[in-house]
Enzyme design. Sequence first.
Site, mmCIF file in Angstrom:
data_model
loop_
_atom_site.group_PDB
_atom_site.id
_atom_site.type_symbol
_atom_site.label_atom_id
_atom_site.label_comp_id
_atom_site.label_asym_id
_atom_site.label_seq_id
_atom_site.Cartn_x
_atom_site.Cartn_y
_atom_site.Cartn_z
ATOM 1 N N ASP A 29 45.608 39.322 52.367
ATOM 2 C CA ASP A 29 44.554 40.108 51.717
ATOM 3 C C ASP A 29 44.958 41.584 51.713
ATOM 4 O O ASP A 29 45.440 42.110 52.730
ATOM 5 C CB ASP A 29 43.229 39.917 52.465
ATOM 6 C CG ASP A 29 42.036 40.450 51.694
ATOM 7 O OD1 ASP A 29 41.152 39.649 51.354
ATOM 8 O OD2 ASP A 29 41.985 41.678 51.437
ATOM 9 N N ASN A 85 33.298 32.878 49.577
ATOM 10 C CA ASN A 85 32.125 33.453 48.921
ATOM 11 C C ASN A 85 31.998 32.942 47.489
ATOM 12 O O ASN A 85 32.997 32.852 46.768
ATOM 13 C CB ASN A 85 32.246 34.980 48.890
ATOM 14 C CG ASN A 85 32.302 35.589 50.281
ATOM 15 O OD1 ASN A 85 31.662 35.093 51.195
ATOM 16 N ND2 ASN A 85 33.070 36.651 50.443
ATOM 17 N N HIS A 91 28.566 38.092 48.008
ATOM 18 C CA HIS A 91 29.697 38.956 48.366
ATOM 19 C C HIS A 91 31.013 38.561 47.702
ATOM 20 O O HIS A 91 32.078 38.980 48.127
ATOM 21 C CB HIS A 91 29.880 38.993 49.898
ATOM 22 C CG HIS A 91 30.364 40.315 50.410
ATOM 23 N ND1 HIS A 91 31.675 40.711 50.314
ATOM 24 C CD2 HIS A 91 29.705 41.338 50.996
ATOM 25 C CE1 HIS A 91 31.801 41.926 50.836
ATOM 26 N NE2 HIS A 91 30.611 42.319 51.247
ATOM 27 N N GLN A 92 30.947 37.758 46.644
ATOM 28 C CA GLN A 92 32.191 37.437 45.932
ATOM 29 C C GLN A 92 32.543 38.609 45.021
ATOM 30 O O GLN A 92 31.720 39.058 44.218
ATOM 31 C CB GLN A 92 32.043 36.158 45.105
ATOM 32 C CG GLN A 92 33.356 35.726 44.441
ATOM 33 C CD GLN A 92 33.243 34.405 43.690
ATOM 34 O OE1 GLN A 92 32.122 33.902 43.469
ATOM 35 N NE2 GLN A 92 34.367 33.840 43.311
ATOM 36 N N HIS A 98 38.618 31.435 46.319
ATOM 37 C CA HIS A 98 39.546 31.782 47.391
ATOM 38 C C HIS A 98 38.876 31.574 48.742
ATOM 39 O O HIS A 98 37.679 31.783 48.897
ATOM 40 C CB HIS A 98 40.056 33.217 47.261
ATOM 41 C CG HIS A 98 38.972 34.248 47.127
ATOM 42 N ND1 HIS A 98 38.299 34.469 45.944
ATOM 43 C CD2 HIS A 98 38.446 35.110 48.028
ATOM 44 C CE1 HIS A 98 37.403 35.431 46.128
ATOM 45 N NE2 HIS A 98 37.467 35.826 47.387
ATOM 46 N N PHE A 99 39.690 31.161 49.691
ATOM 47 C CA PHE A 99 39.272 31.009 51.079
ATOM 48 C C PHE A 99 39.934 32.125 51.881
ATOM 49 O O PHE A 99 41.148 32.306 51.793
ATOM 50 C CB PHE A 99 39.713 29.664 51.648
ATOM 51 C CG PHE A 99 38.957 28.493 51.081
ATOM 52 C CD1 PHE A 99 39.194 28.039 49.797
ATOM 53 C CD2 PHE A 99 38.005 27.844 51.856
ATOM 54 C CE1 PHE A 99 38.494 26.966 49.272
ATOM 55 C CE2 PHE A 99 37.295 26.765 51.339
ATOM 56 C CZ PHE A 99 37.533 26.322 50.050
ATOM 57 N N HIS A 100 39.121 32.842 52.653
ATOM 58 C CA HIS A 100 39.670 33.830 53.580
ATOM 59 C C HIS A 100 39.935 33.142 54.920
ATOM 60 O O HIS A 100 39.068 32.423 55.429
ATOM 61 C CB HIS A 100 38.652 34.932 53.881
ATOM 62 C CG HIS A 100 38.189 35.731 52.710
ATOM 63 N ND1 HIS A 100 38.607 37.016 52.477
ATOM 64 C CD2 HIS A 100 37.304 35.454 51.717
ATOM 65 C CE1 HIS A 100 38.000 37.508 51.406
ATOM 66 N NE2 HIS A 100 37.205 36.574 50.926
HETATM 67 P P1 DGP Z 1 35.654 38.236 48.028
HETATM 68 O O1 DGP Z 1 34.646 39.270 48.417
HETATM 69 O O2 DGP Z 1 35.443 36.953 48.825
HETATM 70 O O3 DGP Z 1 35.683 37.972 46.529
HETATM 71 O O4 DGP Z 1 37.076 38.785 48.480
HETATM 72 C C1 DGP Z 1 38.052 39.228 47.622
HETATM 73 C C2 DGP Z 1 39.203 39.685 48.473
HETATM 74 O O5 DGP Z 1 40.342 39.860 47.636
HETATM 75 C C3 DGP Z 1 39.001 41.007 49.194
HETATM 76 O O6 DGP Z 1 39.054 40.770 50.601
HETATM 77 C C4 DGP Z 1 40.147 41.882 48.758
HETATM 78 C C5 DGP Z 1 41.117 40.911 48.122
HETATM 79 N N1 DGP Z 1 41.855 41.446 46.992
HETATM 80 C C6 DGP Z 1 41.327 42.015 45.896
HETATM 81 N N2 DGP Z 1 42.311 42.371 45.045
HETATM 82 C C7 DGP Z 1 43.470 42.003 45.645
HETATM 83 C C8 DGP Z 1 44.842 42.107 45.248
HETATM 84 O O7 DGP Z 1 45.191 42.617 44.186
HETATM 85 N N3 DGP Z 1 45.759 41.608 46.114
HETATM 86 C C9 DGP Z 1 45.415 41.031 47.303
HETATM 87 N N4 DGP Z 1 46.387 40.569 48.067
HETATM 88 N N5 DGP Z 1 44.134 40.916 47.701
HETATM 89 C C10 DGP Z 1 43.183 41.402 46.868
#
Ligand code: DGP
Length: 139
Positions: A29, A85, A91-92, A98-100
């Site tokens: 992330d 999310n 909070h998406q 995607h899974f964190h």
């Molecule tokens: P969410 O809130 O669950 O939709 O989380 C989206 C996540 O994606 C957030 O933690 C930051 C990450 N993210 C956004 N843009 C990029 C990117 O360009 N590259 C990477 N590696 N992560 C990203």
Amino acid sequence: MSTIFDRILDGEIPCHKVYEDEHVLAFLDVGPLSPGHTLVIPKERKAHLHELSDEAAAAIGRVLPRLARAVLSATGATAYNVLQNNGSEAHQAVFHVHFHIIPKGSDGGLGIDWPARSLAAEDAAPMVEAIRRALAAES
Ligand code: DGP
């Protein structure tokens, strides 16, 4: 609608890739809550979990525990959250499933507000019925 993760999948923008197979990509992330914060995405381009095909969902499920073990091993963390999310109210921010995987410890992690209520029996019964009906309608 194309998202930033589509552009990563298409190789238009770089990522710190940790895993890839036919159906799944995992990478760090860009805004980690803790070191090792990893995103696991299906190559299937769907915004929400409930839209995924069984095949894409199974492919994610197959590798999530392995990726979690690798993140724990790499970071030394022993606790972690898996967060997924759906919807901006939830909070998406990126509308590609995607899974964190977020290690939790002294070096940060996910903070959770968990405003639990009590489950009342008179609410539970109709809810179970409604969910079972919806499941039955799927098959
Ligand atoms: P969410 O809130 O669950 O939709 O989380 C989206 C996540 O994606 C957030 O933690 C930051 C990450 N993210 C956004 N843009 C990029 C990117 O360009 N590259 C990477 N590696 N992560 C990203």
